[in-house]
Design a protein around this motif. Structure first.
Motif, short mmCIF file in Angstrom:
data_model
loop_
_atom_site.label_atom_id
_atom_site.label_comp_id
_atom_site.label_asym_id
_atom_site.label_seq_id
_atom_site.Cartn_x
_atom_site.Cartn_y
_atom_site.Cartn_z
N LEU A 1 -1.96 61.18 34.61
CA LEU A 1 -2.67 60.36 34.33
C LEU A 1 -2.12 60.73 32.82
O LEU A 1 -1.66 59.37 31.76
N ARG A 2 -2.39 61.69 31.95
CA ARG A 2 -2.69 62.03 30.47
C ARG A 2 -0.75 62.03 30.26
O ARG A 2 -0.53 61.33 29.32
N ASP A 3 0.10 62.56 30.97
CA ASP A 3 0.72 63.30 30.89
C ASP A 3 2.12 61.64 30.94
O ASP A 3 2.86 61.00 30.53
N LEU A 4 1.98 60.60 31.82
CA LEU A 4 1.99 58.80 31.70
C LEU A 4 1.51 58.35 30.34
O LEU A 4 2.79 57.78 29.79
N SER A 5 0.40 59.08 30.26
CA SER A 5 -0.09 58.29 29.02
C SER A 5 1.05 58.69 28.28
O SER A 5 1.22 57.81 27.44
N ARG A 6 1.10 59.57 27.73
CA ARG A 6 1.60 60.31 26.52
C ARG A 6 3.34 59.63 26.39
O ARG A 6 3.78 59.39 25.40
N ARG A 7 3.71 59.60 27.74
CA ARG A 7 5.39 59.81 27.73
C ARG A 7 5.59 57.85 27.63
O ARG A 7 6.52 57.64 27.26
N LEU A 8 4.95 57.29 27.75
CA LEU A 8 4.85 55.18 27.89
C LEU A 8 4.44 55.30 26.92
O LEU A 8 4.44 53.96 26.76
N GLY A 9 3.55 56.48 25.88
CA GLY A 9 3.23 55.20 24.64
C GLY A 9 1.55 54.67 24.50
O GLY A 9 1.23 53.34 24.04
N ALA B 1 5.45 47.84 36.35
CA ALA B 1 6.44 48.07 36.61
C ALA B 1 7.23 49.10 35.98
O ALA B 1 7.12 50.16 36.65
N ARG B 2 7.28 49.05 34.24
CA ARG B 2 7.56 50.32 33.72
C ARG B 2 7.03 51.52 33.97
O ARG B 2 7.22 52.64 34.42
N VAL B 3 5.53 51.72 34.19
CA VAL B 3 4.05 52.16 33.94
C VAL B 3 4.33 52.60 36.03
O VAL B 3 4.73 53.71 36.27
N LEU B 4 4.82 52.19 36.69
CA LEU B 4 5.47 52.21 38.42
C LEU B 4 6.54 53.43 37.98
O LEU B 4 6.85 54.41 39.07
N ALA B 5 7.50 52.98 37.62
CA ALA B 5 8.02 53.31 37.05
C ALA B 5 8.21 55.12 37.24
O ALA B 5 8.76 55.51 37.39
#
Length: 348
Positions: free
Chosen positions: A4-12, A34-38
């Motif tokens: 989750l932290r990786d996704l958080s950092r990449r998506l801002g 949609a952006r998070v799922l992608a």
């Protein structure tokens, strides 16, 4: 493996925002979800089911119970339902469990076994019925569920549905507008709530036009070609009621009805006008019938992603009033409606 932290950092986004998007919460914008799922798919993110169970006391598994094996004509729809629910729940980080019950086992006992020990967190319910025992049981046990359709009030549960009463009113109204006063309705099973709503819509459309509904022109029955064929023989046979217009509750019914009409030497729309509700069942398209049928249309497939999202949100504690979605219905006017001809001598 991505976290989750990786996704958080990449998506801002915050970890909380990412988690709520993955879990289908209603307060997350569709564009953000949609952006998070992608991004989760791109990075191969997989939620840690064991960690979730320790943290929440839930298994992460969501279920669908069928009362028995599907009938042969429903095989392709069955595959569509299972594949779509499994896919959409997986995208939300949940596991999908399909259980095909013994038809002789009481429904509530099936659900009691499946929720034992917290094995399954919640359920998708298909084909709701009046006074549905599944709903009463799951409510009493405090187990989340989402309904594909609606039962009688109170509507205090998550659902995805279309306005079936309005669908029947619209289809019946199109025949009335063309001049028909003897309009039959070939409906679904009497136990199903959508069929009860459609009967009400048929009656309302006739009464609003000053036409007394004829009970013999309304039929509950199977959503099958066989039911349509039998109705054709009954309606236009030697002792038939000779309606001039027919509303079909499904394309399967319409397929059998048209076969029977042709076998009796009649034609659509010259002798009988026919309209249908189109669920976009696999392999059945009203536009490809002969003649192409006027239809209301709302694809069943539109509901599967909603059902997955709503159930996940219900399990996560979202209030039911925020988890109720009504699908869109469009009308496709084609060549199956014409003004009525006079009935043959000696008919009703």
């Amino acid at each position: 493996m991505a976290t989750l932290r990786d996704l958080s950092r990449r998506l801002g986004l915050s970890v909380t925002q990412v988690s709520r998007a993955l879990n289908g919460h209603a307060d997350v914008a569709e564009a953000t979800r949609a952006r998070v799922l992608a991004e989760a798919r791109r990075l191969g993110y997989q939620p840690n089911a064991a960690a979730r169970r320790l943290a929440t006391g839930r298994s992460g598994m969501l279920g669908l119970v069928l009362p028995g094996p599907p009938r042969m004509e429903e095989d392709s729809l069955f595959v569509q339902i299972v594949a779509a629910l499994s896919q959409h729940l997986a995208r939300l980080g949940r596991l999908f469990v399909l259980h095909i019950a013994d038809p002789d086992e009481p429904q509530t006992e099936v659900y009691r076994r499946l929720i034992g020990g917290g094995a399954i967190d919640g359920f998708v319910l298909l084909e709701p019925q009046l006074r549905d025992p599944r709903v009463a049981f799951l409510r009493a046990e405090g187990v989340p569920f989402v309904v594909h359709g609606r039962i009688e009030p109170p509507h205090d549960y998550p659902f995805y549905d279309i306005d079936n009463r309005a669908v029947a009113r619209r289809l019946t109204g199109m025949l009335i507008a063309a001049g028909h006063r003897r309009v039959a309705f070939l409906n679904g099973p009497a136990r199903n709530t959508y069929a009860v709503s459609r009967r009400a819509g048929w009656r309302e459309a006739l009464e609003d036009a000053g036409i007394e509904p004829e009970p013999a022109l309304h039929r509950f029955g199977a959503m099958s070609a066989g039911a349509g064929l039998v109705a054709a023989v009954d309606f236009w046979g030697p002792r038939g009621l000779w309606p001039t217009g027919v509303v079909c509750g499904s394309t399967r019914i319409a397929m059998g009805l048209l076969e029977g009409i042709r076998a009796l030497g009649l034609s659509v729309p010259e002798d009988v006008s026919v309209v249908v509700h189109d669920d976009e069942l696999p392999g059945l398209r009203p536009a490809l019938f002969d003649p192409p049928l006027t239809a209301t249309r709302s694809p069943l497939a539109d509901g599967w992603p909603h059902l997955a999202r709503l159930l996940v949100a219900a399990v996560d504690g979202e209030p039911a009033e925020r988890l109720q979605v009504e699908g869109h219905v469009v009308t496709d006017e084609r060549g199956s409606v014409a003004p009525p001809r006079p009935a043959p001598p000696g008919t009703v």
